[in-house]
Motif scaffolding. Structure first.
Motif, PDB file in Angstrom:
ATOM      1  N   UNK A 127       4.579  -6.980  -9.743  1.00 55.44           N
ATOM      2  CA  UNK A 127       4.574  -7.325 -11.171  1.00 55.44           C
ATOM      3  C   UNK A 127       3.727  -6.544 -11.930  1.00 55.44           C
ATOM      4  N   UNK A 128       3.957  -6.005 -13.103  1.00 57.32           N
ATOM      5  CA  UNK A 128       2.912  -5.113 -13.839  1.00 57.32           C
ATOM      6  C   UNK A 128       1.413  -5.751 -13.801  1.00 57.32           C
ATOM      7  N   UNK A 129       1.338  -7.046 -13.968  1.00 54.82           N
ATOM      8  CA  UNK A 129       0.155  -7.655 -13.971  1.00 54.82           C
ATOM      9  C   UNK A 129      -0.741  -7.846 -12.555  1.00 54.82           C
ATOM     10  N   UNK A 130      -0.078  -7.210 -11.704  1.00 53.18           N
ATOM     11  CA  UNK A 130      -0.813  -7.234 -10.429  1.00 53.18           C
ATOM     12  C   UNK A 130      -0.850  -5.753  -9.877  1.00 53.18           C
ATOM     13  N   UNK A 131      -0.583  -4.835 -10.824  1.00 50.23           N
ATOM     14  CA  UNK A 131      -0.420  -3.301 -10.429  1.00 50.23           C
ATOM     15  C   UNK A 131      -1.907  -2.761 -10.036  1.00 50.23           C
ATOM     16  N   UNK A 132      -3.006  -3.461 -10.948  1.00 49.68           N
ATOM     17  CA  UNK A 132      -4.401  -2.862 -10.665  1.00 49.68           C
ATOM     18  C   UNK A 132      -4.862  -3.042  -9.318  1.00 49.68           C
ATOM     19  N   UNK A 133      -4.451  -3.985  -8.750  1.00 51.30           N
ATOM     20  CA  UNK A 133      -4.842  -3.993  -7.233  1.00 51.30           C
ATOM     21  C   UNK A 133      -3.914  -3.098  -6.305  1.00 51.30           C
ATOM     22  N   UNK A 134      -2.492  -2.839  -6.754  1.00 48.78           N
ATOM     23  CA  UNK A 134      -1.779  -1.875  -5.715  1.00 48.78           C
ATOM     24  C   UNK A 134      -2.423  -0.348  -6.210  1.00 48.78           C
ATOM     25  N   UNK A 135      -2.742  -0.058  -7.191  1.00 51.15           N
ATOM     26  CA  UNK A 135      -3.302   1.306  -7.593  1.00 51.15           C
ATOM     27  C   UNK A 135      -4.419   1.575  -6.649  1.00 51.15           C
ATOM     28  N   UNK A 136      -5.375   0.298  -6.409  1.00 50.28           N
ATOM     29  CA  UNK A 136      -6.577   0.920  -5.716  1.00 50.28           C
ATOM     30  C   UNK A 136      -6.305   0.883  -4.060  1.00 50.28           C
ATOM     31  N   UNK A 137      -5.169   0.451  -3.541  1.00 46.77           N
ATOM     32  CA  UNK A 137      -4.787   0.704  -2.151  1.00 46.77           C
ATOM     33  C   UNK A 137      -3.824   1.756  -1.768  1.00 46.77           C
ATOM     34  N   UNK A 138      -3.050   2.152  -3.082  1.00 48.47           N
ATOM     35  CA  UNK A 138      -1.985   3.029  -2.916  1.00 48.47           C
ATOM     36  C   UNK A 138      -2.055   4.284  -1.792  1.00 48.47           C
ATOM     37  N   UNK A 139      -3.204   4.976  -2.020  1.00 46.18           N
ATOM     38  CA  UNK A 139      -3.499   6.071  -1.201  1.00 46.18           C
ATOM     39  C   UNK A 139      -3.756   5.446   0.408  1.00 46.18           C
ATOM     40  N   UNK A 140      -4.700   4.946   0.544  1.00 46.97           N
ATOM     41  CA  UNK A 140      -4.953   4.145   1.862  1.00 46.97           C
ATOM     42  C   UNK A 140      -3.698   3.629   2.630  1.00 46.97           C
ATOM     43  N   UNK A 141      -3.030   3.019   1.679  1.00 41.41           N
ATOM     44  CA  UNK A 141      -1.660   2.160   2.159  1.00 41.41           C
ATOM     45  C   UNK A 141      -0.527   3.337   2.624  1.00 41.41           C
ATOM     46  N   UNK A 142      -0.587   4.421   2.006  1.00 42.46           N
ATOM     47  CA  UNK A 142       0.459   5.601   2.138  1.00 42.46           C
ATOM     48  C   UNK A 142       1.612   4.920   1.633  1.00 42.46           C
ATOM     49  N   UNK A 143       1.605   4.625   0.564  1.00 44.05           N
ATOM     50  CA  UNK A 143       2.713   4.072  -0.475  1.00 44.05           C
ATOM     51  C   UNK A 143       3.416   5.358  -1.271  1.00 44.05           C
ATOM     52  N   UNK A 144       4.645   5.650  -0.708  1.00 45.73           N
ATOM     53  CA  UNK A 144       5.279   6.453  -1.397  1.00 45.73           C
ATOM     54  C   UNK A 144       6.172   6.400  -2.742  1.00 45.73           C
ATOM     55  N   UNK A 145       6.570   4.924  -2.827  1.00 45.33           N
ATOM     56  CA  UNK A 145       7.188   4.402  -3.951  1.00 45.33           C
ATOM     57  C   UNK A 145       6.789   3.002  -4.671  1.00 45.33           C
ATOM     58  N   UNK A 146       6.475   3.090  -5.852  1.00 40.29           N
ATOM     59  CA  UNK A 146       5.936   1.686  -6.315  1.00 40.29           C
ATOM     60  C   UNK A 146       6.729   1.558  -7.619  1.00 40.29           C
ATOM     61  N   UNK A 147       7.463   0.497  -7.631  1.00 37.86           N
ATOM     62  CA  UNK A 147       8.536  -0.034  -8.618  1.00 37.86           C
ATOM     63  C   UNK A 147       7.810  -1.251  -9.338  1.00 37.86           C
ATOM     64  N   UNK A 148       7.653  -1.107 -10.533  1.00 40.19           N
ATOM     65  CA  UNK A 148       6.786  -2.101 -11.374  1.00 40.19           C
ATOM     66  C   UNK A 148       7.956  -2.885 -12.233  1.00 40.19           C
ATOM     67  N   UNK A 149       7.507  -4.116 -12.420  1.00 43.17           N
ATOM     68  CA  UNK A 149       8.404  -5.017 -13.393  1.00 43.17           C
ATOM     69  C   UNK A 149       7.614  -6.044 -14.182  1.00 43.17           C
ATOM     70  N   UNK A 150       8.097  -6.589 -15.056  1.00 42.29           N
ATOM     71  CA  UNK A 150       7.102  -7.746 -15.808  1.00 42.29           C
ATOM     72  C   UNK A 150       7.952  -8.673 -16.415  1.00 42.29           C
TER      73      UNK A 150
END
Length: 558
Positions: A127-150
């Motif tokens: 969810x877009x409102x939760x993305x701030x947390x995902x942004x902060x772990x994206x690199x460490x987690x090795x996420x290649x693709x992030x899909x956002x929705x609202x």
């Protein structure tokens, strides 16, 4: 004695054994879309989605994932509340041949990072409102693709127009910039993707993992429970057999239990979709909104937790302002169901509310009281069809007789394949197909089971075993107690002693001395709490289960 005495108590309509076709979990949706293409599958703040559209959107999302590089067996993590996009992403992931990884939206960055890295998910839908947390772990987690929705994407036209104004008034900052942050926007992916069925994979549903469900982690590091397509479809069929008065294409399921929780996933979503039901999605439990939703949409089935039913019972306008009589049946899970809660809710609604039992490792349901037949207060009910149970001595493994307390073991088609990348943990939990639940329980002569407590929550006070649940049930009987939780705390003399955390009923001023006298009439002296702490609230999970671990940890931090 009969190994399965519960079969003699089964309602006539419930067979002791069922047929389980070897099909993928996605067949639940495809079959209902074929039978009920124009029936409403999802209702979200007034916006309705038909079964045909839900199936086509799931196909579109699967094709979008495949185009982005997701392959069979890859893990796709979902960080979403109860919104239509959750259902589309869940089934779309499965149609793509990938594995759903369930994430809890209230988890902090550290917890999200742990689950994403452990599962090795490289795609995440949030969810877009939760993305701030995902942004902060994206690199460490090795996420290649992030899909956002609202949430706005699935609101009716007028509400969609008003939504940005409401968010602005609340001071919500823009959640993300898709182009700058290289994100994929879900509604754009769906528009660009084909609605044709994605390529089919041939696989064995008993071996193919559908979902990684992380356990609550009451002690130690949470583990990813591997639930196969066969596990989950079996539990849906068992659920349908138990709710035998349900009618295909006619039910309305109030979906207030979080779908990322294994209980909501199976008993609300997968069961509801398999029956052609209308799932009324509630993204956040708030009592006034819940009552308005019940009043407007007239749900017939309401899976929930005791805290939800307690909130309805205590609402001053529940009986006078809202129509609640559409509710026919409810299975309560996650925590003990007090008798007075059951009785008051049934008098308000005219429906039936029974206690059940399950755990993530079992997809999750294994027991429930009969809904329309004989039931027993304080019991989790009878094992479901094809579910074997036994009580054993936790130290020796010796089978125990009815009435004797020991560890509950379970075997059945809904029992997990094992723990993700943890063969030693799997070996400790599973022996010859029998799952060691870690719950202390007993069975009566008729085959009804009773949970005494978690083995790990047991308090040893002065050499005596004290089960918190037993003490909590006594506290619940006091008219001035709204909620109670009991834990063991260090004691120099007794090793551990019993402490009770109590939430009073509004307007009550019950004292520690009064509760002590009340408990001494109903409990052996060693079980009576020596310490009391009055609170306004107790820490709870999103499903409403009191988290004893947090209360114990508070004590250690003092």
């Amino acid at each position: 004695m009969d190994r399965r005495p519960w079969h003699a108590v089964y309602p006539q309509e419930v067979p002791p054994a069922l047929d389980y076709p070897s099909v993928p979990l996605t067949s639940l949706l495809t079959e209902s879309a074929e039978k009920f293409p124009n029936r409403t599958a999802l209702t979200f703040f007034g916006k309705k989605t038909t079964y045909r559209k839900l199936l086509l959107d799931s196909y579109r999302f699967a094709n979008a994932l495949i185009r982005l590089g997701v392959r069979r067996g890859d893990r796709v993590a979902l960080l979403l509340p109860n919104v239509p996009q959750y259902v589309v992403a869940y089934y779309g992931t499965l149609f793509a041949g990938a594995v759903v990884v369930q994430l809890n939206p209230i988890h902090v960055e550290r917890e999200l990072l742990r689950h994403v890295t452990d599962s090795r998910a490289d795609t995440l839908v949030c969810l877009d409102l939760l993305y701030a947390r995902v942004r902060n772990i994206r690199e460490k987690a090795g996420l290649k693709r992030i899909v956002v929705t609202g949430i706005r994407d699935e609101l009716p036209a007028v509400k969609s127009w008003l939504y940005p104004l409401v968010q602005k008034r609340k001071g919500q900052p823009p959640a993300y910039d898709p182009e700058k942050e290289q994100l994929f926007v879900m509604h754009r992916l769906l528009r660009a993707a084909s609605p044709e069925p994605p390529p089919r994979h041939s696989f064995d549903p008993a071996e193919e993992i559908a979902v990684l469900q992380y356990t609550g982690g009451t002690t130690g590091i949470p583990k990813g429970v591997m639930l196969t397509h066969a596990n989950l479809t079996a539990n849906v069929r068992q659920c349908a057999a138990w709710l035998y008065r349900s009618e295909e294409g006619k039910e309305i399921v109030l979906t207030a239990v979080p779908l990322f929780h294994v209980y909501g996933m199976t008993v609300c979503m997968n069961f509801g979709l398999s029956f052609g039901a209308n799932l009324v999605l509630v993204p956040r439990f708030e009592i006034n909104e819940l009552l308005r939703t019940i009043h407007r949409y007239r749900p017939t089935i309401f899976p929930g937790a005791p805290t939800m039913y307690i909130a309805i019972n205590h609402h001053p306008l529940a009986a006078v302002k809202y129509r609640l009589t559409s509710i026919r049946c409810c299975i309560s899970g996650s925590a003990p169901l007090p008798l007075d809660v059951q009785q008051k809710f049934e008098s308000l609604t005219g429906g039936r509310l029974v206690e059940g039992y399950g755990l993530s490792e079992c997809s999750p349901v294994t027991h429930a009281n009969p809904i329309w037949e004989k039931r027993k207060t304080g019991s989790i009910g009878l094992p479901w069809p094809d579910t074997d149970c036994r009580i054993v001595d936790p130290d020796t493994g010796q089978a125990l007789s009815p009435g004797e307390i020991g560890e509950l073991l379970i075997r059945g088609p809904q029992v997990m394949k094992g723990y993700w990348n943890k063969p030693e943990e799997t070996e400790r939990a599973l022996a010859d197909g029998w799952l060691k639940t870690g719950d202390m329980a007993y069975m009566d002569e008729e085959g009804f089971y009773y949970i005494v407590d978690r083995k790990k929550d047991m308090i040893i006070a002065g050499g005596f075993n004290v089960f918190p649940r037993e003490v909590e049930e006594v506290l619940f009987e006091h008219p001035a107690v709204r909620e109670a939780a009991v834990v063991g705390v260090p004691d120099e003399y007794r090793g551990e002693t019993v402490k009770a955390f109590v939430v009073r009923e509004p307007g009550s001023s019950v004292t520690e001395a009064e509760l002590d006298a009340f408990c001494r009439e109903k409990l052996a002296a060693y079980k009576v709490p020596r310490l009391y702490e009055f609170r306004d609230t107790l820490p709870k999970s999103m499903i409403g289960k009191v988290i004893r671990r947090e209360l114990r940890e508070e004590r250690r931090d003092e």
